[in-house]
Design a protein around this motif. Structure first.
Motif, PDB file in Angstrom:
ATOM      1  N   ASN A 276     -10.176  13.001   1.783  1.00  0.00           N
ATOM      2  CA  ASN A 276     -10.976  14.205   1.993  1.00  0.00           C
ATOM      3  C   ASN A 276     -11.700  14.135   3.328  1.00  0.00           C
ATOM      4  N   SER A 277     -12.210  15.258   3.736  1.00  0.00           N
ATOM      5  CA  SER A 277     -12.835  15.356   5.058  1.00  0.00           C
ATOM      6  C   SER A 277     -14.146  14.612   5.145  1.00  0.00           C
ATOM      7  N   SER A 278     -14.783  14.321   4.009  1.00  0.00           N
ATOM      8  CA  SER A 278     -16.084  13.633   4.031  1.00  0.00           C
ATOM      9  C   SER A 278     -15.948  12.117   4.104  1.00  0.00           C
ATOM     10  N   SER A 279     -14.733  11.584   3.975  1.00  0.00           N
ATOM     11  CA  SER A 279     -14.537  10.131   3.991  1.00  0.00           C
ATOM     12  C   SER A 279     -14.191   9.657   5.404  1.00  0.00           C
ATOM     13  N   SER A 280     -14.561   8.451   5.679  1.00  0.00           N
ATOM     14  CA  SER A 280     -14.255   7.844   6.981  1.00  0.00           C
ATOM     15  C   SER A 280     -12.801   7.363   6.987  1.00  0.00           C
ATOM     16  N   LEU A 281     -12.032   7.828   7.959  1.00  0.00           N
ATOM     17  CA  LEU A 281     -10.627   7.445   8.024  1.00  0.00           C
ATOM     18  C   LEU A 281     -10.486   5.954   8.319  1.00  0.00           C
ATOM     19  N   ALA A 282     -11.245   5.429   9.297  1.00  0.00           N
ATOM     20  CA  ALA A 282     -11.151   4.004   9.649  1.00  0.00           C
ATOM     21  C   ALA A 282     -11.590   3.119   8.494  1.00  0.00           C
ATOM     22  N   GLY A 283     -12.706   3.480   7.825  1.00  0.00           N
ATOM     23  CA  GLY A 283     -13.184   2.680   6.697  1.00  0.00           C
ATOM     24  C   GLY A 283     -12.205   2.721   5.535  1.00  0.00           C
ATOM     25  N   THR A 284     -11.608   3.909   5.267  1.00  0.00           N
ATOM     26  CA  THR A 284     -10.662   4.024   4.168  1.00  0.00           C
ATOM     27  C   THR A 284      -9.402   3.211   4.468  1.00  0.00           C
ATOM     28  N   LYS A 285      -8.915   3.250   5.716  1.00  0.00           N
ATOM     29  CA  LYS A 285      -7.731   2.462   6.083  1.00  0.00           C
ATOM     30  C   LYS A 285      -7.974   0.967   5.864  1.00  0.00           C
ATOM     31  N   SER A 286      -9.125   0.478   6.295  1.00  0.00           N
ATOM     32  CA  SER A 286      -9.435  -0.939   6.171  1.00  0.00           C
ATOM     33  C   SER A 286      -9.550  -1.361   4.713  1.00  0.00           C
ATOM     34  N   ALA A 287     -10.264  -0.557   3.915  1.00  0.00           N
ATOM     35  CA  ALA A 287     -10.455  -0.897   2.498  1.00  0.00           C
ATOM     36  C   ALA A 287      -9.128  -0.857   1.755  1.00  0.00           C
ATOM     37  N   PHE A 288      -8.280   0.122   2.072  1.00  0.00           N
ATOM     38  CA  PHE A 288      -6.993   0.213   1.389  1.00  0.00           C
ATOM     39  C   PHE A 288      -6.108  -0.975   1.746  1.00  0.00           C
ATOM     40  N   ALA A 289      -6.045  -1.357   3.017  1.00  0.00           N
ATOM     41  CA  ALA A 289      -5.182  -2.480   3.434  1.00  0.00           C
ATOM     42  C   ALA A 289      -5.566  -3.761   2.722  1.00  0.00           C
ATOM     43  N   GLN A 290      -6.856  -4.018   2.549  1.00  0.00           N
ATOM     44  CA  GLN A 290      -7.287  -5.250   1.891  1.00  0.00           C
ATOM     45  C   GLN A 290      -6.861  -5.270   0.426  1.00  0.00           C
ATOM     46  N   ILE A 291      -7.040  -4.148  -0.245  1.00  0.00           N
ATOM     47  CA  ILE A 291      -6.725  -4.108  -1.676  1.00  0.00           C
ATOM     48  C   ILE A 291      -5.205  -4.104  -1.885  1.00  0.00           C
ATOM     49  N   PHE A 292      -4.502  -3.277  -1.136  1.00  0.00           N
ATOM     50  CA  PHE A 292      -3.082  -3.079  -1.382  1.00  0.00           C
ATOM     51  C   PHE A 292      -2.267  -4.327  -1.023  1.00  0.00           C
ATOM     52  N   GLU A 293      -2.488  -4.895   0.143  1.00  0.00           N
ATOM     53  CA  GLU A 293      -1.676  -6.038   0.574  1.00  0.00           C
ATOM     54  C   GLU A 293      -1.948  -7.288  -0.252  1.00  0.00           C
ATOM     55  N   ALA A 294      -3.112  -7.332  -0.929  1.00  0.00           N
ATOM     56  CA  ALA A 294      -3.434  -8.482  -1.792  1.00  0.00           C
ATOM     57  C   ALA A 294      -2.943  -8.302  -3.222  1.00  0.00           C
ATOM     58  N   SER A 295      -2.361  -7.176  -3.565  1.00  0.00           N
ATOM     59  CA  SER A 295      -1.919  -6.918  -4.937  1.00  0.00           C
ATOM     60  C   SER A 295      -0.745  -7.820  -5.287  1.00  0.00           C
ATOM     61  N   GLN A 296      -0.680  -8.211  -6.564  1.00  0.00           N
ATOM     62  CA  GLN A 296       0.367  -9.110  -7.025  1.00  0.00           C
ATOM     63  C   GLN A 296       1.536  -8.352  -7.664  1.00  0.00           C
ATOM     64  N   GLY A 297       1.389  -7.068  -7.882  1.00  0.00           N
ATOM     65  CA  GLY A 297       2.451  -6.320  -8.553  1.00  0.00           C
ATOM     66  C   GLY A 297       3.180  -5.376  -7.630  1.00  0.00           C
ATOM     67  N   LEU A 298       3.368  -5.736  -6.382  1.00  0.00           N
ATOM     68  CA  LEU A 298       4.007  -4.836  -5.420  1.00  0.00           C
ATOM     69  C   LEU A 298       5.470  -4.581  -5.756  1.00  0.00           C
ATOM     70  N   ALA A 299       6.113  -5.470  -6.470  1.00  0.00           N
ATOM     71  CA  ALA A 299       7.524  -5.305  -6.841  1.00  0.00           C
ATOM     72  C   ALA A 299       7.703  -4.206  -7.883  1.00  0.00           C
ATOM     73  N   GLY A 300       6.595  -3.656  -8.438  1.00  0.00           N
ATOM     74  CA  GLY A 300       6.707  -2.635  -9.470  1.00  0.00           C
ATOM     75  C   GLY A 300       7.236  -1.308  -8.959  1.00  0.00           C
ATOM     76  N   ILE A 301       7.346  -1.129  -7.651  1.00  0.00           N
ATOM     77  CA  ILE A 301       7.841   0.118  -7.097  1.00  0.00           C
ATOM     78  C   ILE A 301       9.372   0.187  -7.117  1.00  0.00           C
ATOM     79  N   PHE A 302      10.062  -0.960  -7.330  1.00  0.00           N
ATOM     80  CA  PHE A 302      11.513  -0.992  -7.277  1.00  0.00           C
ATOM     81  C   PHE A 302      12.113  -0.867  -8.687  1.00  0.00           C
ATOM     82  N   SER A 303      13.292  -0.284  -8.743  1.00  0.00           N
ATOM     83  CA  SER A 303      13.985  -0.114 -10.020  1.00  0.00           C
ATOM     84  C   SER A 303      14.792  -1.362 -10.408  1.00  0.00           C
ATOM     85  N   SER A 304      14.923  -2.330  -9.471  1.00  0.00           N
ATOM     86  CA  SER A 304      15.601  -3.598  -9.743  1.00  0.00           C
ATOM     87  C   SER A 304      14.841  -4.729  -9.047  1.00  0.00           C
TER      88      SER A 304
END
Length: 360
Positions: A276-304
């Motif tokens: 949304n327009s009220s959120s900081s783009l740089a802060g949101t990018k940084s917070a998302f990268a930390q959470i997403f790249e540290a996730s252990q279930g990244l293989a769940g997006i594949f069908s095999s």
């Protein structure tokens, strides 16, 4: 009748004429009959003197006038006669007529009041006392049937109570459900709603509205009540991580899944989300990268099974900086990047490029 010799010369004054046998003597008309008359004056005189026997009134004869005199006119005027005066005290008191009338009216009024009082007494006291119970309303009492006690050894059945009448309460107006707004500038080839999050495990059996290849299909998450799936719900369903801290940055109206189908009909899964327009783009990018790249279930997006994951690396695709993660099995890689304020995540590099082209 004897023959009597009547000498006219022998007529004596005040002597009755002789008559025959059985005849009444004739009175001298000159003398006249002797009449004793009772008048009011004689009766009053008798009362005053105490004589119980009324005396006849004897008029006083005026003295004969001397010879040669003429009686006066006053003595000959009968109007000069004066009646004797009666003493008012001697007369009996006679009740006056108005007094009788007033007494009669008073007696009638008292009688009327007595009759009305007796009637009121009889109607309001005597009649209800003797006859009031015959017309008294009978109070209707609701009788409740006592519970039936079953014989010994049988289970008791509770009495069935009638349900209370339902009261209709006006329902409060429901707020309008949010509507998904696609962020793609070039519309997708198809769009479909899903009540559950599509994962890699359910991707092959998911029904698509179109068989065109290659194609992009938007999948809008919406439950039975019409509520849209949030960014945290979708990310947790696919990758199993906790993304609740990013919910305020990504409104559910701009979050969806997409399915990319290549020319061979192979499907890969991805996510599109705009902050949304009220959120900081740089802060949101940084917070998302930390959470997403540290996730252990990244293989769940594949069908095999993609194999063993490698390490995250930087890339560049269609002028957009991106991050990608390669797996040990050939052809499997995870890519994400930002096109302006829109985040794109894809299970294939070809699908990632196809979505970026529709955002530009």
């Amino acid at each position: 009748m004897a023959n009597d010799n009547i000498n006219p010369g022998q007529w004596q004054q005040n002597k009755p004429l002789g008559t025959g046998e059985g005849e009444s003597p004739m009175i001298n008309p000159a003398q006249g009959p002797r009449i004793e008359a009772r008048t009011m004056g004689s009766d009053i005189s008798s009362i005053q003197t105490g004589d119980a026997t009324p005396k006849a009134y004897t008029p006083q004869q005026p003295a004969p006038a001397p010879a040669g005199t003429v009686p006066s006119a006053a003595s000959l005027n009968p109007q000069s006669f004066e009646l004797p005066q009666i003493d008012p005290g001697s007369q009996s008191q006679v009740p006056q007529e108005p007094a009788k009338k007033e007494k009669g009216v008073f007696v009638a009024l008292v009688t009327f009041i007595i009759i009305v009082g007796l009637a009121a007494l009889g109607y309001f006291v005597i009649y209800p006392l003797f006859f009031g119970s015959q017309f008294a309303p009978v109070a209707i009492q609701e009788t409740q049937t006592p519970p039936i006690t079953p014989p010994a050894g049988e289970p008791s059945v509770p009495p069935v109570s009638e349900p209370a009448p339902a009261t209709s309460t006006p329902e409060a107006p429901q707020p309008e459900k949010p509507i998904y707004v696609s962020v793609l500038k070039t519309p997708a080839d198809g769009s479909v709603e899903s009540a559950s999050v599509v994962t890699g495990a359910s991707l092959r059996g998911f029904m698509l509205p179109s068989t065109q290849n290659p194609s992009i299909t938007e999948v809008v998450n919406k439950d039975a009540s019409g509520n849209l799936g949030s960014f945290g719900t979708i990310m947790q369903g696919i990758f199993g991580g906790d993304f609740s801290s990013l919910l305020s940055a990504f409104p559910e109206t701009n979050v969806s899944e997409f399915i990319y189908t290549d020319q061979k009909g192979e499907r890969t899964l991805g996510v599109i989300a705009q902050i949304n327009s009220s959120s900081s783009l740089a802060g949101t990018k940084s917070a998302f990268a930390q959470i997403f790249e540290a996730s252990q279930g990244l293989a769940g997006i594949f069908s095999s099974d993609p194999g063993t994951k490698g390490s995250w690396k930087d890339g560049q695709t269609s002028g957009v900086s991106n991050r990608y993660l390669a797996f040990s099995n050939p052809g499997f890689s995870l890519n994400y990047g930002w096109s302006g304020t829109t985040l794109v995540i894809s299970g294939s590099y070809e699908g990632f490029k196809a979505v970026l082209q529709r955002l530009q």
